[in-house]
Design an enzyme around this catalytic site. Structure first.
Site, PDB file in Angstrom:
ATOM      1  N   ASP A  15      63.098  62.374 112.865  1.00  0.00           N
ATOM      2  CA  ASP A  15      64.133  62.588 111.850  1.00  0.00           C
ATOM      3  C   ASP A  15      65.519  62.269 112.421  1.00  0.00           C
ATOM      4  OD1 ASP A  15      65.138  63.261 109.397  1.00  0.00           O
ATOM      5  OD2 ASP A  15      65.084  65.417 109.727  1.00  0.00           O
ATOM      6  N   GLY A  18      68.943  58.104 109.476  1.00  0.00           N
ATOM      7  CA  GLY A  18      70.015  57.879 108.503  1.00  0.00           C
ATOM      8  C   GLY A  18      71.348  58.402 109.017  1.00  0.00           C
ATOM      9  N   TRP A  20      72.177  58.883 112.126  1.00  0.00           N
ATOM     10  CA  TRP A  20      72.576  58.055 113.281  1.00  0.00           C
ATOM     11  C   TRP A  20      73.358  56.842 112.780  1.00  0.00           C
ATOM     12  CZ3 TRP A  20      72.045  53.076 114.936  1.00  0.00           C
ATOM     13  CH2 TRP A  20      72.266  52.815 116.288  1.00  0.00           C
ATOM     14  N   HIS A  32      66.971  53.085 110.914  1.00  0.00           N
ATOM     15  CA  HIS A  32      65.514  52.949 110.991  1.00  0.00           C
ATOM     16  C   HIS A  32      65.131  51.864 112.006  1.00  0.00           C
ATOM     17  CE1 HIS A  32      65.135  55.801 107.825  1.00  0.00           C
ATOM     18  NE2 HIS A  32      65.622  55.020 106.883  1.00  0.00           N
ATOM     19  N   LEU A 126      46.470  54.648 125.314  1.00  0.00           N
ATOM     20  CA  LEU A 126      47.226  55.586 124.468  1.00  0.00           C
ATOM     21  C   LEU A 126      46.843  55.307 123.017  1.00  0.00           C
ATOM     22  CD1 LEU A 126      49.755  57.643 124.229  1.00  0.00           C
ATOM     23  CD2 LEU A 126      51.045  55.595 123.642  1.00  0.00           C
TER      24      LEU A 126
HETATM   25  C1  FPP Z   1      63.601  59.994 109.037  1.00  0.00           C
HETATM   26  O1  FPP Z   1      64.982  59.836 109.209  1.00  0.00           O
HETATM   27  C2  FPP Z   1      62.914  58.742 109.345  1.00  0.00           C
HETATM   28  C3  FPP Z   1      62.139  58.049 108.483  1.00  0.00           C
HETATM   29  C4  FPP Z   1      61.875  58.464 107.086  1.00  0.00           C
HETATM   30  C5  FPP Z   1      61.518  56.767 108.871  1.00  0.00           C
HETATM   31  C6  FPP Z   1      61.082  56.699 110.303  1.00  0.00           C
HETATM   32  C7  FPP Z   1      60.634  55.331 110.580  1.00  0.00           C
HETATM   33  C8  FPP Z   1      60.777  54.707 111.740  1.00  0.00           C
HETATM   34  C9  FPP Z   1      61.335  55.297 112.962  1.00  0.00           C
HETATM   35  C10 FPP Z   1      60.287  53.329 111.816  1.00  0.00           C
HETATM   36  C11 FPP Z   1      58.807  53.333 112.108  1.00  0.00           C
HETATM   37  C12 FPP Z   1      58.353  51.976 112.142  1.00  0.00           C
HETATM   38  C13 FPP Z   1      57.145  51.587 112.584  1.00  0.00           C
HETATM   39  C14 FPP Z   1      56.826  50.166 112.741  1.00  0.00           C
HETATM   40  C15 FPP Z   1      56.089  52.561 112.954  1.00  0.00           C
HETATM   41  P1  FPP Z   1      65.915  60.062 107.947  1.00  0.00           P
HETATM   42  O2  FPP Z   1      66.061  58.770 107.247  1.00  0.00           O
HETATM   43  O3  FPP Z   1      65.386  61.163 107.112  1.00  0.00           O
HETATM   44  O4  FPP Z   1      67.265  60.481 108.650  1.00  0.00           O
HETATM   45  P2  FPP Z   1      68.342  61.500 108.093  1.00  0.00           P
HETATM   46  O5  FPP Z   1      67.695  62.855 108.075  1.00  0.00           O
HETATM   47  O6  FPP Z   1      69.428  61.397 109.100  1.00  0.00           O
HETATM   48  O7  FPP Z   1      68.756  61.022 106.735  1.00  0.00           O
END
Ligand code: FPP
Length: 242
Positions: A15, A18, A20, A32, A126
């Site tokens: 988490d 966004g 960041w 992302h 892994l």
């Molecule tokens: C949450 O942060 C993150 C996500 C919903 C997406 C996570 C996805 C990735 C790290 C990419 C994965 C990709 C592959 C190829 C496996 P948020 O958007 O909720 O952040 P915020 O809380 O700051 O808004």
């Protein structure tokens, strides 16, 4: 650190992507993208520390409700990242598994998932489970439906075996980055006896030192699985005790 204090299976709610990006006046998708790099770094670090299974929450059943631009950006990123990273993951001995509802995913994403799983199926260094279009409640419901369809008795063991993560033991340690302290429909069944670690770091900033902090905290926990302190052999019977 002695091997017994290293978790076998680590699961992560990644988490904070966004936030960041927003802190840098960038579009959320930039966060992302950075999150994918952070995941690569984390998978390497887990392998280097003797962790055998890493499960990450990449896209939840509820994430479809985000703005269309972000959803399609995430789908594109996912398909692109698979195409780009799978050859190296294959060489690195990582077995990729995708956990979640496949119905409703685009052909492009489905093809990427199927190719990635086929290319890495023989790897055993892994296991990287990527939860995509996943929800813990979805998993419990689909497992119950499978048990019922097979005409089996609805027992904990039969349900566990029908769960989408039945190929790995339950997570020892569940980490959530980004400062929130909730489970958000992740591994509801499998985290019954997991240890939890909440990090204030945003996922793109979650580095080796942050992972070590989580592992060090885990190593200090006494896991009792419903037994009393010092009773021993705790890991032998995690099912059915409270
Ligand atoms: C949450 O942060 C993150 C996500 C919903 C997406 C996570 C996805 C990735 C790290 C990419 C994965 C990709 C592959 C190829 C496996 P948020 O958007 O909720 O952040 P915020 O809380 O700051 O808004």
């Amino acid at each position: 650190m002695p091997p017994s204090s290293t978790p076998y299976h680590v699961a992560i709610v990644m988490d904070g992507n966004g936030r960041w990006a927003s802190k840098r006046f960038l579009p959320r998708i930039a966060g992302h993208k950075q999150g994918v790099d952070s995941l690569k770094r984390c998978a390497c670090a887990c392998d280097a520390r003797g962790i055998k299974v890493l499960t990450v929450f990449a896209f939840s059943s509820e994430n479809w409700q985000r703005p269309q631009e972000e959803v399609s950006g995430l789908m594109d990123l996912f398909a692109l990242a698979l195409g780009r990273e799978v050859p190296q993951l294959k060489l690195d001995g990582v077995q990729l598994r995708f956990i979640g509802e496949r119905q409703g995913l685009s052909n492009r994403v489905l093809k990427g998932i199927e190719q990635a799983e086929a290319a890495t199926a023989a790897n055993h260094k892994l296991v990287l489970n990527v939860c995509f279009n996943y929800g813990g409640r979805w998993d419990i419901v689909q497992a119950a439906a499978r048990v019922a369809a097979q005409g089996l008795e609805m027992t904990e063991q039969n349900l566990s075996q029908a769960m989408a993560l039945a190929h790995v033991p339950d997570p020892d340690l569940v980490i959530r980055t980004g400062g929130e302290q909730r489970i958000s429909n992740f591994l509801l069944w499998q985290s019954a006896y997991s240890e939890f670690f909440f990090s204030d770091k945003l996922w793109p900033d979650f580095d080796e030192a942050a992972l070590d902090q989580a592992i060090e905290s885990y190593a200090l926990r006494e896991r009792r699985f419903g037994k009393v302190p010092g009773q021993g052999d705790a890991a032998a019977s995690p099912v059915g005790v409270h």
